[in-house]
Design a protein around this motif. Structure first.
Motif, PDB file in Angstrom:
ATOM      1  N   THR A 215      29.731   5.865   5.845  1.00  0.00           N
ATOM      2  CA  THR A 215      31.171   5.774   5.618  1.00  0.00           C
ATOM      3  C   THR A 215      31.616   7.027   4.855  1.00  0.00           C
ATOM      4  OG1 THR A 215      30.837   4.571   3.546  1.00  0.00           O
ATOM      5  CG2 THR A 215      31.148   3.240   5.539  1.00  0.00           C
ATOM      6  N   PRO A 216      32.909   7.281   4.761  1.00  0.00           N
ATOM      7  CA  PRO A 216      33.360   8.445   3.994  1.00  0.00           C
ATOM      8  C   PRO A 216      32.865   8.438   2.550  1.00  0.00           C
ATOM      9  CG  PRO A 216      35.159   7.594   5.291  1.00  0.00           C
ATOM     10  CD  PRO A 216      34.014   6.633   5.448  1.00  0.00           C
ATOM     11  N   ASN A 217      32.669   7.256   2.000  1.00  0.00           N
ATOM     12  CA  ASN A 217      32.198   7.139   0.626  1.00  0.00           C
ATOM     13  C   ASN A 217      30.783   7.711   0.462  1.00  0.00           C
ATOM     14  OD1 ASN A 217      32.327   6.398  -2.046  1.00  0.00           O
ATOM     15  ND2 ASN A 217      31.602   4.324  -1.671  1.00  0.00           N
ATOM     16  N   ARG A 218      29.979   7.675   1.509  1.00  0.00           N
ATOM     17  CA  ARG A 218      28.582   8.106   1.433  1.00  0.00           C
ATOM     18  C   ARG A 218      28.392   9.576   1.795  1.00  0.00           C
ATOM     19  NH1 ARG A 218      24.506   3.979   3.912  1.00  0.00           N
ATOM     20  NH2 ARG A 218      23.149   5.340   2.727  1.00  0.00           N
ATOM     21  N   ILE A 219      29.431  10.247   2.263  1.00  0.00           N
ATOM     22  CA  ILE A 219      29.327  11.655   2.660  1.00  0.00           C
ATOM     23  C   ILE A 219      29.938  12.515   1.561  1.00  0.00           C
ATOM     24  CG2 ILE A 219      29.989  13.384   4.359  1.00  0.00           C
ATOM     25  CD1 ILE A 219      30.178  11.156   6.421  1.00  0.00           C
ATOM     26  N   HIS A 220      29.119  13.379   0.981  1.00  0.00           N
ATOM     27  CA  HIS A 220      29.621  14.306  -0.032  1.00  0.00           C
ATOM     28  C   HIS A 220      30.472  15.365   0.671  1.00  0.00           C
ATOM     29  CE1 HIS A 220      27.096  12.474  -3.023  1.00  0.00           C
ATOM     30  NE2 HIS A 220      26.027  12.653  -2.247  1.00  0.00           N
ATOM     31  N   ASN A 221      31.558  15.762   0.048  1.00  0.00           N
ATOM     32  CA  ASN A 221      32.503  16.723   0.635  1.00  0.00           C
ATOM     33  C   ASN A 221      32.973  16.254   2.012  1.00  0.00           C
ATOM     34  OD1 ASN A 221      32.170  18.407  -1.602  1.00  0.00           O
ATOM     35  ND2 ASN A 221      30.473  19.485  -0.625  1.00  0.00           N
ATOM     36  N   TYR A 222      33.413  15.024   2.071  1.00  0.00           N
ATOM     37  CA  TYR A 222      33.772  14.386   3.341  1.00  0.00           C
ATOM     38  C   TYR A 222      34.811  15.177   4.119  1.00  0.00           C
ATOM     39  CZ  TYR A 222      35.923  11.024   6.479  1.00  0.00           C
ATOM     40  OH  TYR A 222      36.450  10.413   7.581  1.00  0.00           O
ATOM     41  N   THR A 223      35.888  15.599   3.455  1.00  0.00           N
ATOM     42  CA  THR A 223      36.947  16.318   4.179  1.00  0.00           C
ATOM     43  C   THR A 223      36.455  17.672   4.681  1.00  0.00           C
ATOM     44  OG1 THR A 223      37.818  17.136   2.086  1.00  0.00           O
ATOM     45  CG2 THR A 223      38.852  15.176   2.990  1.00  0.00           C
ATOM     46  N   ASP A 224      35.585  18.332   3.917  1.00  0.00           N
ATOM     47  CA  ASP A 224      35.043  19.614   4.365  1.00  0.00           C
ATOM     48  C   ASP A 224      34.141  19.439   5.582  1.00  0.00           C
ATOM     49  OD1 ASP A 224      36.344  20.889   2.292  1.00  0.00           O
ATOM     50  OD2 ASP A 224      34.603  20.820   0.956  1.00  0.00           O
ATOM     51  N   VAL A 225      33.336  18.386   5.589  1.00  0.00           N
ATOM     52  CA  VAL A 225      32.440  18.126   6.715  1.00  0.00           C
ATOM     53  C   VAL A 225      33.245  17.813   7.965  1.00  0.00           C
ATOM     54  CG1 VAL A 225      30.694  16.525   7.599  1.00  0.00           C
ATOM     55  CG2 VAL A 225      30.499  17.395   5.282  1.00  0.00           C
ATOM     56  N   MET A 226      34.233  16.946   7.852  1.00  0.00           N
ATOM     57  CA  MET A 226      35.047  16.597   9.016  1.00  0.00           C
ATOM     58  C   MET A 226      35.890  17.780   9.484  1.00  0.00           C
ATOM     59  SD  MET A 226      34.370  13.764  10.175  1.00  0.00           S
ATOM     60  CE  MET A 226      32.992  12.846   9.604  1.00  0.00           C
ATOM     61  N   SER A 227      36.373  18.601   8.558  1.00  0.00           N
ATOM     62  CA  SER A 227      37.120  19.799   8.948  1.00  0.00           C
ATOM     63  C   SER A 227      36.213  20.787   9.680  1.00  0.00           C
ATOM     64  CB  SER A 227      37.722  20.474   7.720  1.00  0.00           C
ATOM     65  OG  SER A 227      38.686  19.665   7.127  1.00  0.00           O
ATOM     66  N   ALA A 228      34.977  20.913   9.227  1.00  0.00           N
ATOM     67  CA  ALA A 228      34.026  21.813   9.887  1.00  0.00           C
ATOM     68  C   ALA A 228      33.698  21.316  11.297  1.00  0.00           C
ATOM     69  CB  ALA A 228      32.753  21.930   9.063  1.00  0.00           C
ATOM     70  N   ILE A 229      33.496  20.002  11.438  1.00  0.00           N
ATOM     71  CA  ILE A 229      33.232  19.443  12.769  1.00  0.00           C
ATOM     72  C   ILE A 229      34.434  19.650  13.672  1.00  0.00           C
ATOM     73  CG2 ILE A 229      32.863  17.280  14.028  1.00  0.00           C
ATOM     74  CD1 ILE A 229      31.107  16.365  11.707  1.00  0.00           C
ATOM     75  N   LEU A 230      35.634  19.450  13.142  1.00  0.00           N
ATOM     76  CA  LEU A 230      36.854  19.659  13.916  1.00  0.00           C
ATOM     77  C   LEU A 230      36.990  21.112  14.345  1.00  0.00           C
ATOM     78  CD1 LEU A 230      39.521  18.498  15.009  1.00  0.00           C
ATOM     79  CD2 LEU A 230      40.522  18.992  12.778  1.00  0.00           C
ATOM     80  N   SER A 231      36.712  22.031  13.455  1.00  0.00           N
ATOM     81  CA  SER A 231      36.801  23.458  13.788  1.00  0.00           C
ATOM     82  C   SER A 231      35.766  23.851  14.837  1.00  0.00           C
ATOM     83  CB  SER A 231      36.593  24.308  12.533  1.00  0.00           C
ATOM     84  OG  SER A 231      37.590  24.064  11.597  1.00  0.00           O
ATOM     85  N   LEU A 232      34.534  23.401  14.648  1.00  0.00           N
ATOM     86  CA  LEU A 232      33.468  23.720  15.600  1.00  0.00           C
ATOM     87  C   LEU A 232      33.795  23.204  16.997  1.00  0.00           C
ATOM     88  CD1 LEU A 232      30.444  24.621  16.177  1.00  0.00           C
ATOM     89  CD2 LEU A 232      29.908  22.220  15.788  1.00  0.00           C
ATOM     90  N   SER A 233      34.214  21.961  17.070  1.00  0.00           N
ATOM     91  CA  SER A 233      34.481  21.384  18.386  1.00  0.00           C
ATOM     92  C   SER A 233      35.733  21.985  19.023  1.00  0.00           C
ATOM     93  CB  SER A 233      34.582  19.863  18.288  1.00  0.00           C
ATOM     94  OG  SER A 233      35.601  19.476  17.412  1.00  0.00           O
ATOM     95  N   SER A 234      36.716  22.347  18.232  1.00  0.00           N
ATOM     96  CA  SER A 234      37.923  22.966  18.790  1.00  0.00           C
ATOM     97  C   SER A 234      37.637  24.365  19.333  1.00  0.00           C
ATOM     98  CB  SER A 234      39.016  23.048  17.732  1.00  0.00           C
ATOM     99  OG  SER A 234      39.365  21.773  17.287  1.00  0.00           O
ATOM    100  N   ILE A 235      36.904  25.140  18.578  1.00  0.00           N
ATOM    101  CA  ILE A 235      36.568  26.494  19.023  1.00  0.00           C
ATOM    102  C   ILE A 235      35.686  26.439  20.267  1.00  0.00           C
ATOM    103  CG2 ILE A 235      35.232  28.555  18.397  1.00  0.00           C
ATOM    104  CD1 ILE A 235      36.304  28.163  15.536  1.00  0.00           C
ATOM    105  N   THR A 236      34.712  25.549  20.261  1.00  0.00           N
ATOM    106  CA  THR A 236      33.814  25.429  21.411  1.00  0.00           C
ATOM    107  C   THR A 236      34.563  24.950  22.644  1.00  0.00           C
ATOM    108  OG1 THR A 236      32.056  24.889  19.845  1.00  0.00           O
ATOM    109  CG2 THR A 236      31.602  24.502  22.153  1.00  0.00           C
ATOM    110  N   THR A 237      35.504  24.029  22.471  1.00  0.00           N
ATOM    111  CA  THR A 237      36.307  23.569  23.602  1.00  0.00           C
ATOM    112  C   THR A 237      37.080  24.721  24.219  1.00  0.00           C
ATOM    113  OG1 THR A 237      36.546  21.396  22.585  1.00  0.00           O
ATOM    114  CG2 THR A 237      38.101  21.958  24.310  1.00  0.00           C
ATOM    115  N   SER A 238      37.681  25.552  23.402  1.00  0.00           N
ATOM    116  CA  SER A 238      38.461  26.669  23.948  1.00  0.00           C
ATOM    117  C   SER A 238      37.562  27.688  24.639  1.00  0.00           C
ATOM    118  CB  SER A 238      39.280  27.332  22.848  1.00  0.00           C
ATOM    119  OG  SER A 238      38.434  27.909  21.875  1.00  0.00           O
ATOM    120  N   LEU A 239      36.393  27.961  24.088  1.00  0.00           N
ATOM    121  CA  LEU A 239      35.478  28.901  24.740  1.00  0.00           C
ATOM    122  C   LEU A 239      34.951  28.345  26.061  1.00  0.00           C
ATOM    123  CD1 LEU A 239      33.476  30.231  21.671  1.00  0.00           C
ATOM    124  CD2 LEU A 239      35.162  31.450  23.043  1.00  0.00           C
TER     125      LEU A 239
END
Length: 147
Positions: A29-53
């Motif tokens: 759950t979000p409670n168990r992930i340290h730096n939750y917003t940073d991790v989800m933002s990184a996943i969002l950025s990675l998948s968005s960039i990869t989708t466009s490429l």
């Protein structure tokens, strides 16, 4: 082409489902992930960039009919399979972006069942998409060796 799609991608589907089940079993759950917003933002950025490429490569590969790469892909009989894998990876990363974006709406201290499901779906689609991406790279490397 549609008939062999499930069988051809069974490994990637299995990896995605296993990661999703593992994340559900460990109650991530979000409670168990340290730096939750940073991790989800990184996943969002990675998948968005990869989708466009991947969208760019999906449109450029068939547009170059006289290229050596396309000729070697046709010689290996993987040109249509590569485009099929590209489409699946695009959809996988697109769904991963949607799940990661919706996961950002949860609070860092959230422990709800919905947040657990969204995080599991994000992990499953990310692992599926990355597995498909590695298969695409392997096909391209084989085609480059043949050139």
């Amino acid at each position: 082409m549609k008939k062999g799609r499930i069988r051809r991608n069974m490994y990637s589907i299995t990896v995605g489902v296993l990661v999703c089940i593992i994340l559900l079993c460990y109650n991530i759950t979000p409670n168990r992930i340290h730096n939750y917003t940073d991790v989800m933002s990184a996943i969002l950025s990675l998948s968005s960039i990869t989708t466009s490429l991947l969208f760019a490569s999906f449109s450029l590969i068939p547009a170059l009919p006289n290229s050596k790469l396309l000729k070697s892909l046709k010689a290996l009989k993987t040109d249509k399979k590569l485009l099929d894998r590209l489409l699946l990876a695009i959809f996988g990363f697109l769904f991963c972006s949607v799940f990661a974006l919706s996961a950002l709406f949860f609070d860092e201290k959230d422990t709800s069942v919905l947040s657990k499901l969204i995080i599991s779906a994000t992990g499953g689609t990310l692992s599926f998409s990355l597995t498909e991406q590695f298969k695409i790279l392997r096909i391209l490397l084989k085609a480059l060796e043949k050139m």
